[in-house]
Scaffold this active site. Structure first.
Site, PDB file in Angstrom:
ATOM      1  N   HIS A 374      51.706  24.367  59.182  1.00 54.38           N
ATOM      2  CA  HIS A 374      50.663  24.417  58.151  1.00 54.38           C
ATOM      3  C   HIS A 374      50.590  23.168  57.291  1.00 54.38           C
ATOM      4  O   HIS A 374      49.751  23.097  56.395  1.00 54.38           O
ATOM      5  CB  HIS A 374      50.883  25.610  57.219  1.00 54.38           C
ATOM      6  N   LYS A 567      43.252  27.634  43.279  1.00 50.97           N
ATOM      7  CA  LYS A 567      44.231  27.501  44.358  1.00 50.97           C
ATOM      8  C   LYS A 567      45.558  27.165  43.691  1.00 50.97           C
ATOM      9  O   LYS A 567      45.601  26.876  42.495  1.00 50.97           O
ATOM     10  CB  LYS A 567      43.828  26.420  45.356  1.00 50.97           C
ATOM     11  N   ARG A 568      46.656  27.209  44.452  1.00 50.71           N
ATOM     12  CA  ARG A 568      47.935  26.807  43.867  1.00 50.71           C
ATOM     13  C   ARG A 568      47.809  25.416  43.240  1.00 50.71           C
ATOM     14  O   ARG A 568      47.073  24.559  43.749  1.00 50.71           O
ATOM     15  CB  ARG A 568      49.028  26.819  44.946  1.00 50.71           C
ATOM     16  N   LYS A 573      46.606  18.652  45.777  1.00 54.05           N
ATOM     17  CA  LYS A 573      45.314  19.334  45.693  1.00 54.05           C
ATOM     18  C   LYS A 573      44.445  18.753  44.560  1.00 54.05           C
ATOM     19  O   LYS A 573      43.272  19.053  44.450  1.00 54.05           O
ATOM     20  CB  LYS A 573      45.522  20.833  45.481  1.00 54.05           C
ATOM     21  N   THR A 678      41.455  27.371  53.073  1.00 56.57           N
ATOM     22  CA  THR A 678      40.687  28.531  53.533  1.00 56.57           C
ATOM     23  C   THR A 678      39.766  29.036  52.432  1.00 56.57           C
ATOM     24  O   THR A 678      38.775  29.712  52.712  1.00 56.57           O
ATOM     25  CB  THR A 678      41.615  29.675  53.995  1.00 56.57           C
ATOM     26  N   LYS A 682      35.749  30.669  52.067  1.00 55.38           N
ATOM     27  CA  LYS A 682      35.361  31.850  51.285  1.00 55.38           C
ATOM     28  C   LYS A 682      34.184  31.525  50.368  1.00 55.38           C
ATOM     29  O   LYS A 682      33.252  32.319  50.223  1.00 55.38           O
ATOM     30  CB  LYS A 682      36.546  32.350  50.450  1.00 55.38           C
TER      31      LYS A 682
HETATM   32  C1  F55 Z   1      55.242  28.513  51.264  1.00 55.64           C
HETATM   33  C2  F55 Z   1      56.590  28.314  51.342  1.00 55.64           C
HETATM   34  C3  F55 Z   1      57.066  27.150  51.905  1.00 55.64           C
HETATM   35 CL1  F55 Z   1      58.743  26.917  51.994  1.00 55.64          CL
HETATM   36  C4  F55 Z   1      56.223  26.189  52.400  1.00 55.64           C
HETATM   37  C5  F55 Z   1      54.881  26.399  52.317  1.00 55.64           C
HETATM   38  C6  F55 Z   1      54.391  27.561  51.753  1.00 55.64           C
HETATM   39  C7  F55 Z   1      52.934  27.787  51.650  1.00 55.64           C
HETATM   40  O1  F55 Z   1      52.526  28.666  50.893  1.00 55.64           O
HETATM   41  N1  F55 Z   1      52.136  27.046  52.411  1.00 55.64           N
HETATM   42  C8  F55 Z   1      50.786  27.189  52.484  1.00 55.64           C
HETATM   43  O2  F55 Z   1      50.185  28.041  51.867  1.00 55.64           O
HETATM   44  N2  F55 Z   1      50.165  26.353  53.325  1.00 55.64           N
HETATM   45  C9  F55 Z   1      48.743  26.423  53.518  1.00 55.64           C
HETATM   46  O3  F55 Z   1      48.460  27.189  54.669  1.00 55.64           O
HETATM   47  C10 F55 Z   1      47.072  27.441  54.788  1.00 55.64           C
HETATM   48  C11 F55 Z   1      46.864  28.342  55.979  1.00 55.64           C
HETATM   49  O4  F55 Z   1      47.084  27.660  57.164  1.00 55.64           O
HETATM   50  C12 F55 Z   1      46.299  26.127  54.914  1.00 55.64           C
HETATM   51  O5  F55 Z   1      44.936  26.433  54.900  1.00 55.64           O
HETATM   52  C13 F55 Z   1      46.646  25.182  53.769  1.00 55.64           C
HETATM   53  O6  F55 Z   1      46.058  23.932  53.984  1.00 55.64           O
HETATM   54  C14 F55 Z   1      48.150  25.033  53.667  1.00 55.64           C
HETATM   55  O7  F55 Z   1      48.497  24.247  52.545  1.00 55.64           O
END
Ligand code: F55
Length: 836
Positions: A374, A567-568, A573, A678, A682
């Site tokens: 991801h 978003k986070r 970002k 994503t 939405k």
């Molecule tokens: C959570 C815990 C760890 Cl250790 C590393 C990453 C995450 C996390 O929440 N990652 C995350 O949300 N990644 C996102 O995934 C989405 C789905 O594929 C993507 O759309 C997005 O770009 C990506 O940042």
């Protein structure tokens, strides 16, 4: 199994088999029965919460009946199943979704109304199931919805955290974290106290000779923690299929207490053991895109992987098939590297417990697993220290070394003249301490590796995993661009828009085949349709305005352009870019004459998102947004022209209110950093336009909807490295408009400038890693184009309708089918045939 039950017994079972409600009368009967018996309430003391619980219990009955039938059908048909392993499932609320998926929301609305309740109030009683951080966790939840809807035999496996992602409060402009205890009277889970797995940690490895004289290994001693299964039914939309999400909870293995210790008077230590065991599933780690290498996190990962694999193998063994058939029955998808230990655990079981030869076992393993990456952010790539793993999982570390040895031998054979490649691709990084690179383990142990959008998958192949493309060839790497479920993100979040589309298309079939949306493009010039579209957006904005008023006390003008970034919070970002842009706008308005002000397009800049508790810079960004809001919103010179809102505790159920209410949303990550995104999908699906960089899925959204319907800006991914390099070697000049913004901050316009030094100096003095200054001018100019476009409401409306019409590609159903075809090799299961 079926044949062993004698016919007379069967008859009795069938005769009394639980019935599902279908009419309003039947629903009311179930509802009142649950309120009066299960909940021990009556019409005299049934509040909205009790009405919610009763409704949830009535629907839960229906789900579990279909769940039972689905599991029977799937066992009977005995096809290949999908197992989706994810440490996060960001489910949100369940009741509304369940009512819509089984097609009985209107029935429930009428029934509840007969008993004196408004369905919306009842739905709002539910607490979000927030077992995830952000996009990765929500993607897992969308997968579950889609796999059930498409009738794939699929199970999700995760952890049953006692505390999900923390709740966010804003106090004096600062984020404060409050624990999210969500499990009290959660009607959606079924404890399976009889389904347990004992999981081992620590201990040591003994070598011995087995009966045939072969060297074998056994993992002995250490400590045991018990995993208990909790099942959550996952209904598909418009189908009988109800799949399962199995979440594991940890408990001390010896029951309530260690009785020996207890009887010996060592009460405290008995309780401490108990608590240590329960700690494993106690809390979700709140970091997104950051890995911190804590032992408890590794314990969580192994606990969950081992319990899930044991369960999967137990199910496989019931079919009495040969081990060679395992990959024909089982596809396991790894949601990032968090479950990568499952690869090692399966290899361990096959060689240590089942006595298979290494090579035969390894074939089975690699055919079974697929791995989804991801992110390309280096700080998010998991690495575990070798000493830590040696201590906690000694046998697994041995197996990892063995996997690595065989792998490196094969690489050496293929590239005998390349001395560097071995250390570059080794699973073990030769640092101090040595580290296990989990992404490399996941690649080597899987038959397919996929990224989540085209640019992201290309970057994986050309940068991070370049050597592996050379070693395995390009076929091991693929792209599956993310999607979202239109059931929750259109039908549930925006029922009026969904109804309008259904009216024009003649049915709700588009919810099962989102490409049918393209037929609404024919109505883009239909006056009545356009008006209806505009009215719906306005209603949705009013609803959000009410939420803002209730939670922040601020009044916002519903005619203003609602500009949203939720978003986070993360530097990549670039919420800082957005808030600097807002300050720039504020300064510009303040410098205007009364005449000039008349031409300004009123804006509401809306932010929302959580910062990881230990991420100082992200917290500083939240602080700045709130301080800017304090100043701007109270400035009499500004009035309605600009409002800044921070919506606290952004989560799935808030997203369902926010997405339908945006005119414009911001997806403005530094090019090349966002895997996919994503929420961009939405927002567009709900008729909002977007401003964004050429990053992640923004690029494919542009390709689908047309570049006249999106506001793109900023540097391209291919130029990022050069720009950073230049900054590093001193070739950096702060953008002059950004300089004005910084001057205002340094004039203490938003409170003590010292509070924000970290933010400004990371750009001015420390290399501006995320290229905020480089993109600032382009960002501001593009926002001016947004203002201009918004003034022509007719054209804006046309863009909105056209974009929605062209969003079919981003359905999670397309995503699920692509995984099924190109990674899992799984077929949907026919639900029309009876098995009883
Ligand atoms: C959570 C815990 C760890 Cl250790 C590393 C990453 C995450 C996390 O929440 N990652 C995350 O949300 N990644 C996102 O995934 C989405 C789905 O594929 C993507 O759309 C997005 O770009 C990506 O940042």
């Amino acid at each position: 199994v079926e044949a062993s039950i004698p016919e007379p017994l069967r008859e009795a079972w069938r005769k009394h088999s639980a019935a599902e409600f279908n009419t309003k009368e039947e629903f009311e009967k179930d509802l009142v029965r649950h309120i009066e018996t299960t909940l021990a309430r009556s019409m005299y003391n049934c509040d909205e919460l009790a009405a919610y619980s009763g409704t949830a219990l009535a629907f839960r009955d229906r789900l579990i009946i279909e769940w039972n039938k689905t599991q029977q059908r799937q066992t009977f048909k005995d096809q290949k199943r999908i197992y989706y392993l994810s440490l996060e499932f960001l489910m949100g609320r369940t009741l509304d979704n369940a009512m819509l998926n089984v097609g009985l929301k209107e029935t429930a609305r009428d029934g509840l109304s007969d008993l004196g309740f408004r369905i919306e109030d009842v739905i709002n009683q539910e607490h979000d199931a927030a077992l995830g951080n952000g996009g990765l966790g929500r993607l897992a939840a969308c997968f579950l919805d889609s796999m059930a809807t498409l009738n794939y035999p699929a199970w999700g496996y995760g952890l049953r955290y006692r505390y999900g992602i923390f709740k966010q409060e804003i106090v004096n402009g600062y984020q404060v974290e409050v624990p999210d205890y969500w499990l009290d009277n959660n009607p959606w889970e079924f404890p399976r106290h009889e389904i347990t797995v004992d999981i081992q940690f620590y201990g040591n490895v003994k070598k011995y000779q087995d009966e045939s004289g072969k060297i074998a290994h056994s993992w002995e001693d250490g400590e045991i923690v018990r995993a208990i299964a909790y099942d959550v039914p996952i209904p598909g939309y418009g189908t009988k299929t109800t799949n399962n999400l199995r979440l594991w909870s940890s408990k001390a293995s010896s029951g309530e207490f260690d009785f020996q210790k207890f009887n010996a008077g060592d009460y405290e230590s008995a309780v401490a053991d108990q608590q240590r065991a329960e700690t494993i599933s106690a809390v979700l780690y709140p970091n997104d895109n950051l890995e911190r290498g804590k032992e408890l996190r590794l314990k969580q990962q192994y606990f969950w992987c081992a319990a899930s694999l044991f369960d999967i193998i137990r199910r496989f063994k019931k079919t009495k098939r040969a081990w060679g058939e395992f990959p024909d029955q089982v596809a396991i998808q790894l949601n990032d590297t968090h479950p990568a230990l499952a690869i090692v655990e399966l290899q361990r079981i096959l060689i240590d417990k089942e006595g298979l030869e290494w090579d035969e076992a390894w074939q089975i393993v690699t055919k079974t697993f697929g791995y989804t990456n991801h992110t390309v952010l280096p700080e998010a790539l998991e690495k575990w220290s070798v000493p830590l793993m040696q201590n906690l999982l000694p046998r697994h570390l041995q197996i990892i070394y063995e996997i690595n040895l065989f792998f490196l031998q094969s690489v050496e054979k293929r590239f005998p003249n390349d001395r560097e490649i071995l250390s570059r691709v080794s699973i073990i990084e030769e640092s101090h301490p040595k580290m296990v690179r989990m992404a490399y383990l996941a690649i080597i142990g899987s038959h397919k590796v996929n990224g989540v959008a085209e640019l992201h998958s290309d970057l994986l192949k050309t940068t991070l995993f370049k050597d592996f493309v050379k070693i395995y060839g390009p076929d091991r790497f693929t792209n599956v661009t993310n999607g979202i479920t239109p059931r929750r993100w259109l039908h549930q979040a925006n029922p009026r828009l969904s109804a309008l589309i259904a009216e024009k298309l003649g049915s709700y079939d588009f919810l099962k085949d989102l490409t049918l949306l393209d037929k609404i493009e024919a109505f883009v010039d239909d006056k009545a349709f356009r008006e209806e579209w505009a009215v719906i957006k306005r209603e949705n904005k009013l609803r959000l305005a009410e939420h803002i008023k209730a939670t922040t006390g601020y009044d916002v003008n519903p005619n203003a352009l609602f500009d949203v970034q939720v978003k986070r919070i993360h530097e990549y970002k670039r919420q800082q870019l957005n808030i600097f842009g807002v300050i720039h706008r504020y300064l510009s308005i303040k410098a205007m004459s009364a005449e000039e002000k008349k031409k300004v397009v009123p804006r509401v800049s809306i932010f929302g998102g959580k910062a990881a508790p230990g991420y100082w810079m992200a917290k500083t960004i939240i602080h700045l947004i709130n301080k800017v809001a304090d100043v701007v919103n109270k400035d009499p010179e500004i009035g309605d022209l600009l409002k800044v809102i921070f919506i606290a505790d952004y989560n799935v159920s808030k997203a369902e209110i926010i997405c339908p209410a945006s005119d414009l949303s911001e997806h403005i990550s530094t090019a090349g950093t966002e895997g996919s995104g994503t929420s961009n999908m939405k927002f567009v699906l709900n008729g909002g336009l977007i401003i964004g960089t050429c990053d992640g899925a923004n690029i494919e959204i542009t390709r689908e909807i047309g570049e006249q319907n999106i506001f793109l800006f900023g540097n391209l991914a291919e130029d990022v490295e050069d720009l950073r390099h230049k900054h590093f070697y001193g070739d950096f000049k702060l953008d002059p408009q950004l300089e004005r913004v910084f001057d205002a901050i340094k004039d203490n316009m938003f409170g003590d400038k010292a509070d924000f030094t970290a933010l400004t100096s990371s750009i001015e003095e420390h290399g501006d890693y995320y290229l905020v200054s480089d993109d600032f001018n382009s960002y501001i100019t593009t926002h001016e184009m947004v203002d201009e476009a918004f003034q022509n409401q007719e054209e804006w409306l046309a863009k909105s309708i056209t974009s929605v019409a062209r969003m079919g590609f981003f359905s999670m159903d397309r995503v699920t089918n692509e995984y099924a075809d190109s990674i899992w090799n799984v077929e949907p299961l026919d639900v029309t045939e009876e098995t009883d």
